[in-house]
Design a protein around this motif. Structure first.
Motif, PDB file in Angstrom:
ATOM      1  N   VAL A   1       0.839  -1.202   0.000  1.00 12.01           N
ATOM      2  CA  VAL A   1       0.000   0.000   0.000  1.00 12.01           C
ATOM      3  C   VAL A   1       0.877   1.255   0.000  1.00 12.01           C
ATOM      4  CG1 VAL A   1      -1.677   1.350   1.323  1.00 12.01           C
ATOM      5  CG2 VAL A   1      -1.953  -1.125   1.135  1.00 12.01           C
ATOM      6  N   ASP A   2       1.912   1.251   0.841  1.00 15.38           N
ATOM      7  CA  ASP A   2       2.814   2.409   0.924  1.00 15.38           C
ATOM      8  C   ASP A   2       3.539   2.680  -0.396  1.00 15.38           C
ATOM      9  OD1 ASP A   2       2.231   3.035   3.555  1.00 15.38           O
ATOM     10  OD2 ASP A   2       3.759   1.698   4.366  1.00 15.38           O
ATOM     11  N   ALA A   3       3.728   1.626  -1.196  1.00 12.38           N
ATOM     12  CA  ALA A   3       4.458   1.767  -2.462  1.00 12.38           C
ATOM     13  C   ALA A   3       3.545   2.045  -3.650  1.00 12.38           C
ATOM     14  CB  ALA A   3       5.268   0.494  -2.736  1.00 12.38           C
ATOM     15  N   MET A   4       2.226   2.136  -3.404  1.00 14.23           N
ATOM     16  CA  MET A   4       1.270   2.379  -4.485  1.00 14.23           C
ATOM     17  C   MET A   4       1.410   3.797  -5.029  1.00 14.23           C
ATOM     18  SD  MET A   4      -0.787  -0.244  -5.230  1.00 14.23           S
ATOM     19  CE  MET A   4      -2.336   0.457  -5.815  1.00 14.23           C
ATOM     20  N   PRO A   5       1.168   3.971  -6.334  1.00  9.04           N
ATOM     21  CA  PRO A   5       1.226   5.321  -6.906  1.00  9.04           C
ATOM     22  C   PRO A   5      -0.065   6.087  -6.632  1.00  9.04           C
ATOM     23  CG  PRO A   5       0.660   3.756  -8.608  1.00  9.04           C
ATOM     24  CD  PRO A   5       0.902   2.940  -7.366  1.00  9.04           C
ATOM     25  N   LYS A   6       0.026   7.405  -6.644  1.00  9.31           N
ATOM     26  CA  LYS A   6      -1.178   8.229  -6.584  1.00  9.31           C
ATOM     27  C   LYS A   6      -1.968   8.008  -7.868  1.00  9.31           C
ATOM     28  CE  LYS A   6       1.310  11.771  -3.977  1.00  9.31           C
ATOM     29  NZ  LYS A   6       1.858  13.158  -4.001  1.00  9.31           N
ATOM     30  N   SER A   7      -3.233   7.738  -7.727  1.00  8.14           N
ATOM     31  CA  SER A   7      -4.033   7.387  -8.912  1.00  8.14           C
ATOM     32  C   SER A   7      -4.589   8.597  -9.643  1.00  8.14           C
ATOM     33  CB  SER A   7      -5.193   6.472  -8.499  1.00  8.14           C
ATOM     34  OG  SER A   7      -6.017   7.122  -7.547  1.00  8.14           O
ATOM     35  N   ASN A   8      -4.341   9.792  -9.106  1.00  7.22           N
ATOM     36  CA  ASN A   8      -4.902  10.987  -9.747  1.00  7.22           C
ATOM     37  C   ASN A   8      -3.869  11.783 -10.540  1.00  7.22           C
ATOM     38  OD1 ASN A   8      -3.485  11.821  -7.510  1.00  7.22           O
ATOM     39  ND2 ASN A   8      -4.986  13.345  -6.841  1.00  7.22           N
ATOM     40  N   ILE A   9      -2.693  11.196 -10.760  1.00  8.89           N
ATOM     41  CA  ILE A   9      -1.675  11.879 -11.567  1.00  8.89           C
ATOM     42  C   ILE A   9      -1.257  10.961 -12.715  1.00  8.89           C
ATOM     43  CG2 ILE A   9      -0.826  13.241  -9.613  1.00  8.89           C
ATOM     44  CD1 ILE A   9       1.548  11.352  -9.410  1.00  8.89           C
ATOM     45  N   ASN A  10      -0.788  11.576 -13.792  1.00 11.25           N
ATOM     46  CA  ASN A  10      -0.314  10.790 -14.946  1.00 11.25           C
ATOM     47  C   ASN A  10       1.085  10.237 -14.665  1.00 11.25           C
ATOM     48  OD1 ASN A  10      -2.548  11.112 -16.673  1.00 11.25           O
ATOM     49  ND2 ASN A  10      -1.848  13.168 -17.250  1.00 11.25           N
ATOM     50  N   PRO A  11       1.373   9.052 -15.187  1.00  5.53           N
ATOM     51  CA  PRO A  11       0.548   8.227 -16.071  1.00  5.53           C
ATOM     52  C   PRO A  11      -0.376   7.267 -15.324  1.00  5.53           C
ATOM     53  CG  PRO A  11       2.685   7.226 -15.864  1.00  5.53           C
ATOM     54  CD  PRO A  11       2.730   8.477 -15.030  1.00  5.53           C
TER      55      PRO A  11
ATOM     56  N   ASP B   1       6.912  -4.374  -7.548  1.00  6.38           N
ATOM     57  CA  ASP B   1       8.281  -4.418  -8.064  1.00  6.38           C
ATOM     58  C   ASP B   1       9.089  -3.164  -7.708  1.00  6.38           C
ATOM     59  OD1 ASP B   1       7.696  -2.398  -9.945  1.00  6.38           O
ATOM     60  OD2 ASP B   1       7.240  -3.824 -11.530  1.00  6.38           O
ATOM     61  N   GLY B   2       8.460  -2.251  -6.944  1.00  6.87           N
ATOM     62  CA  GLY B   2       9.184  -1.090  -6.448  1.00  6.87           C
ATOM     63  C   GLY B   2       9.543  -0.066  -7.499  1.00  6.87           C
ATOM     64  N   SER B   3       8.780   0.005  -8.578  1.00  7.89           N
ATOM     65  CA  SER B   3       9.141   0.889  -9.690  1.00  7.89           C
ATOM     66  C   SER B   3       8.535   2.293  -9.591  1.00  7.89           C
ATOM     67  CB  SER B   3       8.714   0.253 -11.019  1.00  7.89           C
ATOM     68  OG  SER B   3       7.300   0.086 -11.072  1.00  7.89           O
ATOM     69  N   ILE B   4       7.728   2.534  -8.530  1.00  6.14           N
ATOM     70  CA  ILE B   4       7.101   3.855  -8.384  1.00  6.14           C
ATOM     71  C   ILE B   4       8.042   4.789  -7.609  1.00  6.14           C
ATOM     72  CG2 ILE B   4       5.096   5.125  -7.565  1.00  6.14           C
ATOM     73  CD1 ILE B   4       4.472   3.080  -9.741  1.00  6.14           C
ATOM     74  N   PRO B   5       8.425   5.927  -8.184  1.00  2.22           N
ATOM     75  CA  PRO B   5       9.280   6.887  -7.471  1.00  2.22           C
ATOM     76  C   PRO B   5       8.617   7.340  -6.176  1.00  2.22           C
ATOM     77  CG  PRO B   5       9.080   7.484  -9.784  1.00  2.22           C
ATOM     78  CD  PRO B   5       8.069   6.412  -9.539  1.00  2.22           C
ATOM     79  N   LYS B   6       9.400   7.627  -5.158  1.00  6.43           N
ATOM     80  CA  LYS B   6       8.845   7.996  -3.851  1.00  6.43           C
ATOM     81  C   LYS B   6       7.931   9.208  -3.934  1.00  6.43           C
ATOM     82  CE  LYS B   6      12.312   5.966  -0.795  1.00  6.43           C
ATOM     83  NZ  LYS B   6      13.277   6.215   0.303  1.00  6.43           N
ATOM     84  N   GLU B   7       8.301  10.170  -4.775  1.00  4.81           N
ATOM     85  CA  GLU B   7       7.486  11.385  -4.865  1.00  4.81           C
ATOM     86  C   GLU B   7       6.128  11.140  -5.513  1.00  4.81           C
ATOM     87  OE1 GLU B   7      10.467  11.486  -8.355  1.00  4.81           O
ATOM     88  OE2 GLU B   7      10.434  10.925  -6.226  1.00  4.81           O
ATOM     89  N   ASP B   8       5.962   9.978  -6.185  1.00 10.70           N
ATOM     90  CA  ASP B   8       4.689   9.660  -6.838  1.00 10.70           C
ATOM     91  C   ASP B   8       3.834   8.711  -5.997  1.00 10.70           C
ATOM     92  OD1 ASP B   8       5.463  11.222  -8.956  1.00 10.70           O
ATOM     93  OD2 ASP B   8       5.971   9.555 -10.295  1.00 10.70           O
ATOM     94  N   ARG B   9       4.340   8.315  -4.843  1.00  8.65           N
ATOM     95  CA  ARG B   9       3.611   7.326  -4.036  1.00  8.65           C
ATOM     96  C   ARG B   9       2.547   7.999  -3.163  1.00  8.65           C
ATOM     97  NH1 ARG B   9       8.630   3.430  -1.946  1.00  8.65           N
ATOM     98  NH2 ARG B   9       9.316   2.805  -4.053  1.00  8.65           N
ATOM     99  N   VAL B  10       1.585   7.190  -2.714  1.00 10.76           N
ATOM    100  CA  VAL B  10       0.540   7.711  -1.827  1.00 10.76           C
ATOM    101  C   VAL B  10       1.189   8.252  -0.559  1.00 10.76           C
ATOM    102  CG1 VAL B  10      -1.264   6.195  -2.709  1.00 10.76           C
ATOM    103  CG2 VAL B  10       0.169   5.419  -0.814  1.00 10.76           C
ATOM    104  N   THR B  11       0.582   9.267   0.022  1.00  8.72           N
ATOM    105  CA  THR B  11       1.201   9.928   1.171  1.00  8.72           C
ATOM    106  C   THR B  11       0.793   9.312   2.506  1.00  8.72           C
ATOM    107  OG1 THR B  11      -0.603  11.543   1.145  1.00  8.72           O
ATOM    108  CG2 THR B  11       1.420  12.136  -0.019  1.00  8.72           C
ATOM    109  N   SER B  12      -0.253   8.479   2.514  1.00  9.58           N
ATOM    110  CA  SER B  12      -0.710   7.886   3.767  1.00  9.58           C
ATOM    111  C   SER B  12      -1.379   6.542   3.512  1.00  9.58           C
ATOM    112  CB  SER B  12      -1.697   8.818   4.473  1.00  9.58           C
ATOM    113  OG  SER B  12      -2.280   8.191   5.600  1.00  9.58           O
ATOM    114  N   SER B  13      -1.151   5.599   4.416  1.00 16.55           N
ATOM    115  CA  SER B  13      -1.816   4.291   4.339  1.00 16.55           C
ATOM    116  C   SER B  13      -2.904   4.174   5.396  1.00 16.55           C
ATOM    117  CB  SER B  13      -0.791   3.168   4.518  1.00 16.55           C
ATOM    118  OG  SER B  13      -0.107   3.311   5.758  1.00 16.55           O
TER     119      SER B  13
END
Length: 338
Positions: free
Chosen positions: A63-73, A88-100
């Motif tokens: 969950v912590d590694a999930m991307p924000k779903s409201n930004i591209n792509p 697989d850990g491919s989401i940059p930290k700045e694009d990840r959700v801010t809270s679980s």
């Protein structure tokens, strides 16, 4: 000959049953739950419900590694693609959700339901905690804020909208405790003749208690209201009703801020902080506060030797009656209890 271990139902199957019980949720709340249960299904859907603490930890890390779903792509991706990318850990930290926070609440809710349905004995999420934007700190209403809530509530015709806020303002009861109240929990002590509410089936031994009903509530006709009810629960509202009612109605109508003046988020739970502060100010010591609020007393010798049930109900009622606010009503209603 040894017994075969019990085979528990699969997560997929139990999630479908849990979802069938969401009839009181809004579309937004349903979509939010599905967003997080999709991750649980993706990882462990075909496993029995008794996942391990290690697997629960893996779920929260995903969950912590999930991307924000409201930004591209990511807004154009399917939920499965987002989950795979998180794994697989491919989401940059700045694009990840801010809270679980919300995800954890969903998983804890699911496993609490499983426990209530006697499917499991313990939840793997029991020891997990999250911090809210206020750093976990809750605030207290000030007297003027509670006064606005009471003045609005006393005019409401709907029993829940009227009596739930009033009860919380004079008892500090938890939302779940008020929801579970039944007509038979409202009683009169044969020794002191004090009317009180019996709170049982609560989350700890300390939470089970007898709370005197404030004179302000008796004068408003609380016993007359109780006398009109059939046996069973006093308030037939859903688990989420009070939270939605507070944020959607009380907060707006009573002009309540989101944060207390000295910090801490304001919510319906803030009644507990307010009542605790006011009864301590009225002279309640730690043990008396525990007897009224259902807190555990401090550790050590005091916790071992203090028995809160030995306090007189009249003694506790005097403390409750010292709470300073009073609902403003046009007529001075008198109690006709039984």
């Amino acid at each position: 000959m040894h017994e075969e271990p019990e085979v528990l139902p699969l997560i997929n199957d139990m999630l479908a049953q849990w979802q069938a019980s969401w009839e009181d949720l809004s579309d937004k709340e349903v979509k939010g739950r599905i967003r997080y249960t999709d991750i649980l299904v993706h990882l462990f859907g075909k496993q029995p419900v008794n996942i391990t603490a290690k697997e629960a930890d893996k779920l929260m890390k995903t969950v912590d590694a999930m991307p924000k779903s409201n930004i591209n792509p990511y807004s154009k991706w399917t939920q499965t693609q987002r989950i795979d990318a998180a794994l697989d850990g491919s989401i940059p930290k700045e694009d990840r959700v801010t809270s679980s926070k919300h995800a954890l609440k969903v998983y804890q809710g699911f496993y609490k339901w499983l426990k209530r349905e006697h499917i499991i004995d313990e939840s793997p999420f029991n020891q997990m905690r999250y911090e809210n934007k206020q750093g976990g700190k809750r605030g207290a209403f000030n007297i003027a804020q509670v006064q606005r809530i009471l003045d609005f509530s006393v005019k409401c015709e709907d029993p829940a909208k009227k009596w739930v806020p009033l009860l919380m303002a004079y008892s500090g009861m938890r939302n779940g405790e008020i929801q579970r109240l039944t007509k038979s929990d409202v009683r009169c002590c044969q020794v002191t003749k004090v009317w009180y509410i019996r709170i049982t089936d609560s989350k700890t031994i300390a939470s089970s208690r007898e709370v005197p009903i404030a004179q302000a509530l008796l004068d408003l006709g609380f016993l007359s209201f109780i006398n009109t009810l059939d046996e069973g629960r006093i308030f037939t509202v859903s688990d989420k009703w009070l939270t939605r009612y507070y944020s959607g109605v009380l907060k707006r109508v009573c002009d309540l801020p989101s944060v207390a003046l000295r910090g801490g988020a304001l919510s319906v739970y803030s009644f507990r902080h307010t009542v605790t502060s006011l009864i301590r100010s009225a002279g309640a010591n730690i043990a008396m506060t525990s007897a009224i609020m259902g807190h555990s007393t401090e550790g050590g010798i005091q916790a071992h030797y203090t028995h809160t049930e030995l306090f007189s109900l009249q003694e506790l009622k005097d403390i409750v009656d010292a709470i300073p606010y009073r609902p403003k009503v046009s007529d001075n209603l008198q109690e006709v209890g039984s």
